[in-house]
Every structure is written in C-alpha cells, then in structure tokens.
Design an enzyme around this catalytic site. Structure first.
Site, PDB file in Angstrom:
ATOM      1  N   CYS A 383       0.825  -1.191   0.027  1.00 36.85           N
ATOM      2  CA  CYS A 383       0.252  -0.101   0.152  1.00 36.85           C
ATOM      3  C   CYS A 383       0.680   1.228  -0.046  1.00 36.85           C
ATOM      4  O   CYS A 383       1.403   1.443  -1.041  1.00 36.85           O
ATOM      5  CB  CYS A 383      -1.225   0.193   1.149  1.00 36.85           C
ATOM      6  SG  CYS A 383      -2.454   0.999   0.792  1.00 36.85           S
ATOM      7  N   HIS A 509      -3.624  -4.927   0.238  1.00 43.46           N
ATOM      8  CA  HIS A 509      -3.099  -5.617   1.399  1.00 43.46           C
ATOM      9  C   HIS A 509      -3.115  -7.032   1.420  1.00 43.46           C
ATOM     10  O   HIS A 509      -4.410  -7.510   1.952  1.00 43.46           O
ATOM     11  CB  HIS A 509      -3.782  -4.978   2.622  1.00 43.46           C
ATOM     12  CG  HIS A 509      -3.577  -3.496   3.163  1.00 43.46           C
ATOM     13  ND1 HIS A 509      -2.805  -3.125   3.735  1.00 43.46           N
ATOM     14  CD2 HIS A 509      -4.132  -2.608   2.300  1.00 43.46           C
ATOM     15  CE1 HIS A 509      -2.821  -1.864   3.920  1.00 43.46           C
ATOM     16  NE2 HIS A 509      -3.745  -1.465   3.038  1.00 43.46           N
ATOM     17  N   GLU A 511      -1.846  -9.088   3.072  1.00 44.11           N
ATOM     18  CA  GLU A 511      -1.726  -9.691   4.542  1.00 44.11           C
ATOM     19  C   GLU A 511      -3.053  -9.982   5.150  1.00 44.11           C
ATOM     20  O   GLU A 511      -3.175 -10.642   6.123  1.00 44.11           O
ATOM     21  CB  GLU A 511      -0.961  -8.740   5.507  1.00 44.11           C
ATOM     22  CG  GLU A 511      -1.508  -7.330   5.848  1.00 44.11           C
ATOM     23  CD  GLU A 511      -1.402  -6.276   4.903  1.00 44.11           C
ATOM     24  OE1 GLU A 511      -0.886  -6.543   3.595  1.00 44.11           O
ATOM     25  OE2 GLU A 511      -1.472  -5.068   5.274  1.00 44.11           O
TER      26      GLU A 511
END
Ligand code: GLN
Length: 535
Positions: A383, A509, A511
């Site tokens: 990001c 993202h 994650e």
C-alpha cells in the site's frame, strides 16, 4: 443440528490477555470436529469502527472482504478458521447507539422513553444473533471486548445475561481471567480471578467455563481452588499458559478437552473426531525448522508490533511453509537514513515496507527502497510501501526530483501518486476510503503471476491515493512495470521491477488474506526469494 449455539467469551482482571486467541482457538477446535463456526467481536468503545483510530490505540485496523474496517481480532478469527468475516462480525457501541438513535428519529419507539435497558440491550441482542439467524452456522462465538467491570461493558454483560435466560442450553459463557505469579512470595494468586468472577455474578452471569491465563503451567490444586470459589466444575477450569506461538493454543485447550466440555455442557454429543492434522503439520514445521530467514519491516509504528499484526503473521506463515524460522526485525522508518542504512538493512534477507498514512517516517522508507533496489534485495512494498516504491523510482531512476504523492505534498510538481477521483470531494473520514476486496488482473509474465498462478485475483484494499496512470509509459519504459490492474477502473494494483530478483509492490493488502492453512501466495513468493538468495 437444529438450533444455533451461542458462546460468549468475556475477560476479567486485566486487558490484553488474549481473549481473541482463546475465542479463535475454541472456534478452531469446534470447526475441527466438523461444525460450522463463526466468531464475532463486540467492542464497547463509541467509535463507529476502528478505521479512524490511531494504530497506537488499538493496533492494526483489519479490513474484511466486504470493506469493513474492523478490530484486529477479526484477523485472528480468519487466520485460525480460514473463513472470511464480514461487517456483521464486528459491532461497536457507536453502531449500536447510531441504530437506536436512527430508529428514535424515525419514530419507531412510538413515544416511549428510549433507555439502555431494554432499547440498547435489545439492539445488542439483535446484532449478536444476526449471523446465527442466517442458518449458516452451528456455533456463533461472541467475544466481548474490554474487561468485566468497565462502565462501557455493562450493557453487553446485561445482554449476555438476558440471552442466557432466553436461550438456555444453547448459550454458554467462557470467562478469561489472569492468575499472576508473585515472584517475591513464589506463589500464584487466584484472588483476582475470584473477584472478577464475583463481579460477573453480581451482573447476573455465572460463567460455565473459566480459562486462566498464566505465565507458567499451574498445579492442579490451583484449578481445584478456583473451581470451588467460583461455582465452576473442576474440569471446566482450563489453563492457558504462555506458549512460544499463539498457534499452539488450540492444542493445549484440546489437551484439556475444552471442546468436549463445551459440547457436553450444550447438550451435544462429544463423540465427533477432532481433526487437527493440517494444523499440527504447520506447528511441526514451525518447531523443526532449523534455518532462519531474516526480514526487516520498515514502518513508523514499530514500537507497537500489533500495528502490523497481519503482516507479521503472514510472514511467519510463509516462513514456516518454507521450513524456516522467522527473525522479524522492526526498523523505525524515522530513524533510517543514508548513513545507517547498511548497518540496519545490510544483513537482511528481505525488506518489507509497511502501509501507512502521512508524511512522518516517509523519508526512511525511500532510503530503504533505494538500498533494496540498488543492491537487489528482495523487497515488498504494501500500500503506502508500494506508493513509496513508485516515488523512489521516479526520483532516482526517472530523475524526477519533484515526484511525490499529493498526500505528502498537495502541490507536488509531479504527482506520481494522486488522490482517486471519487475521493476528491469527501468530507467524512470514517469508512470512506477504497475499502474491501476488488478484482485485479495479473499480467502473465510477472512475479505476481508466478505467485498466484492465476490471471484474475481478488485482494483487499484500504487507501485513498493511487498510481497516476498519466505517467505509466515513462515508468514502464525505464523498467518499472504495472503487472496488476483493476479490470473495471484501470487502477494500478501491482508494480514490479522485473530486472531485479524480487521487487514488487501492491496497492492492496495481501496480509489480510493469509491464514495458517492457506498462506498468501505473494508472501510465499517473497519469502521464497528471500530464502533462495540469502538464506
Ligand atoms: N496513505 C495511503 C493512501 O491513502 C496508503 C494507505 C495504506 O497504506 N493503507 O492511499
């Protein structure tokens, strides 16, 4: 299976005991017995959602597929259960009050005085049961944020009391407390637990199961004592002592048969098989790994590792699958400069540049990326980290000294990262970013494709600024390719420098989408590069 079963997890004595991990672990065990489980978090604070909170307050803001900015515990729920959560899995007092006040303004209460009991508690109860009523779940586990005794928690505990009365055997309460060890006296102390349970009882809730958080394993007589003082069966006093990994918690709860006790107390057969094969294989890999991969996470919230919770866990999962231990070093981007970069980054196998907002610490991110690019170190920008990759490339490869993001410099001469069109006229900060899962089309001859092995992927977002497509040609002609594009809006989602071993940034993202049994492909690919090159 007829009725949905509701399990509540409350906490006492102190915060930060790991209620989220206990809720997720119990959910894991029930799921491993073949039940459909979802976990939700009710947070007593007044913010509508944690999206506007500084990470120093509550750690990372997690994002669900449907674009809700949520408490980081939802990340644990997804990592443990491997199923997505949604907006309905995280409710705050702010949302409860907002709903009640909206109804009052519409005249829905027909002239009645609107009160905490029954109007707020009814709204809490209605929200607690939304997921259960979909008929999709056998168990709905509800974690109540905060600590019993807090003023803000009262309406939630009152709602739990009412629901236990209404639901009978279909409802169960697990209370998590702390048993401290007093080193000077060489004794563990159960008094805080006794007091915390009394407080809960005063509010009309008798816990069915107690989970005692301790540093070291407790002798059995301590559990017996707690059972006696707290009106809880002895075998229902479970302990959760400190472990080297949170992913071991389901195993120690299973050893104490917590899942069986839950089933028995809810009038269900405890005979189903507990299948934790994949989970245990993961733990096995973690324990037997001999080599170490060293990753540096460059960010500005490094004093508080919870601010990057999902990144930490995604790296750990990927390292474990590559049979490596993870040595994760947090590198403060405000303290990183040209003078100390070799000392701080020189021995890393890979560098992650973290997401974030605002100017603070941004220069250190450029220093890290320049170093990674010039020395061909595997680098992963997430990001804001990806946006920094673009700015650093523009300044140092394209020679555009004035390149910047309009977030950092609204009047920058070269706005290589700019505010998205739909963001330009927004006045409300809460819930107004580009949020949630969007499609991304991946170019076939790219590292991103090698990782995902798919031309169409979906990942979650949380940003206002974007790569400025006006400059795409110049970037591509000098070696930074845009390898992931949103098919509907043409927003750039992935950039890479193909000439380097692994230098990739994502506007999304990844994650938020990495679990114990299903690690994220990009983290896997990044760790593979780190291990192969320098491990
Ligand atoms: N601040 C940047 C933006 O809003 C990046 C956000 C982030 O890293 N999550 O676009």
């Amino acid at each position: 299976m007829t009725d949905t079963k509701y399990i509540f997890v409350t906490g006492g004595v102190v915060s930060s005991l790991g209620k989220g991990i206990v809720a997720a672990s119990l959910g894991k065990l029930l799921q491993a017995r073949g039940y459909k489980v979802t976990i939700q978090k009710f947070d007593p604070y007044i913010n509508i959602d944690p999206g506007t909170l500084n990470p120093y307050e509550h750690g990372e803001c997690y994002v669900t597929e449907d674009g809700h900015e949520a408490d980081l515990d939802l990340g644990h729920y997804e990592r443990f259960l491997n199923i997505p959560t949604s907006k309905a899995n995280n409710i705050t007092t702010g949302r409860i009050y907002q709903n009640v006040i909206d109804k009052e303004r519409k005249g829905d209460f027909l002239g009645k005085t609107v009160q905490v009991v029954p109007h707020i508690t009814d709204e809490i109860k209605r929200n607690i049961m939304i997921l259960g009523k979909t008929g999709k779940y056998d168990f709905v586990i509800t974690e109540i944020g905060g600590t019993v005794g807090d003023i803000e928690s009262l309406p939630y505990i009152e709602s739990v009391r009412q629901l236990r009365w209404e639901l009978g055997k279909n409802c169960l309460c697990v209370h998590l407390t702390y048993v401290p060890y007093i080193a000077a006296a060489k004794e563990v102390k159960t008094k805080p637990t006794q007091h915390s349970v009394k407080l809960l009882q005063e509010q009309g809730v008798q816990p069915n199961i107690l989970v005692l958080r301790t540093e070291k394993e407790l002798p059995r007589n301590i559990c017996r004592k707690v059972a006696l003082f707290c009106n809880v069966d002895e075998d229902a006093v479970i302990q959760s002592y400190d472990l080297p990994s949170i992913y071991k918690v389901p195993v120690i709860l299973a050893e104490q048969e917590m899942d069986k006790i839950v089933l028995q107390k809810m009038g269900m057969s405890p005979d189903s098989q507990l299948n934790l094969t994949r989970w245990k294989k993961f733990l096995d890999n973690m324990e037997t790994a001999e080599k170490t991969v060293t990753i540096g996470l460059v960010g500005k919230y490094v004093e508080l590792p919870d601010a990057y919770k999902s990144i930490n866990e995604s790296l750990l999962q990927a390292a474990t699958y590559h049979k490596h231990k993870l040595d994760l070093r947090f590198i403060h981007s405000e303290k990183l400069n040209e003078q100390n970069v070799v000392e701080l980054l020189g021995d890393l196998d890979g560098i992650v540049v973290a997401p974030g907002f605002g100017q603070r610490g941004i220069e250190g991110k450029f220093v890290a990326l320049k170093y990674a690019r010039e020395n061909d170190r595997p680098a992963f920008g997430i990001c804001l980290g990806m946006q920094c990759m673009v700015i650093e490339f523009a300044r140092n490869v394209l020679g555009w000294a004035g390149a910047n993001s309009t977030e950092m410099e609204p009047n920058a001469s070269l706005r290589v990262i700019d505010l998205m069109e739909e963001q330009k006229h927004l006045t409300f900060m809460g819930g107004s970013m580009r949020l949630g899962a969007y499609d991304c089309r991946i170019k076939k001859d790219s590292k991103a494709y090698d990782a995902y092995k798919s031309e169409l992927i979906r990942e979650r977002h949380r940003h206002r600024y974007e790569f400025n497509n006006e400059y795409k040609k110049q970037f591509e002609s000098k070696g930074m390719r845009c390898t992931g594009i949103n098919p509907d809006t043409s927003l750039v989602e992935v950039v890479e420098i193909p000439e380097l071993k692994w230098y990739l940034g994502t506007q999304f993202h990844p994650e938020y989408n990495s679990t114990v049994v299903s690690p994220n492909p990009l983290f896997m690919s990044f760790i593979k590069a780190a291990v192969e090159n320098y491990g």
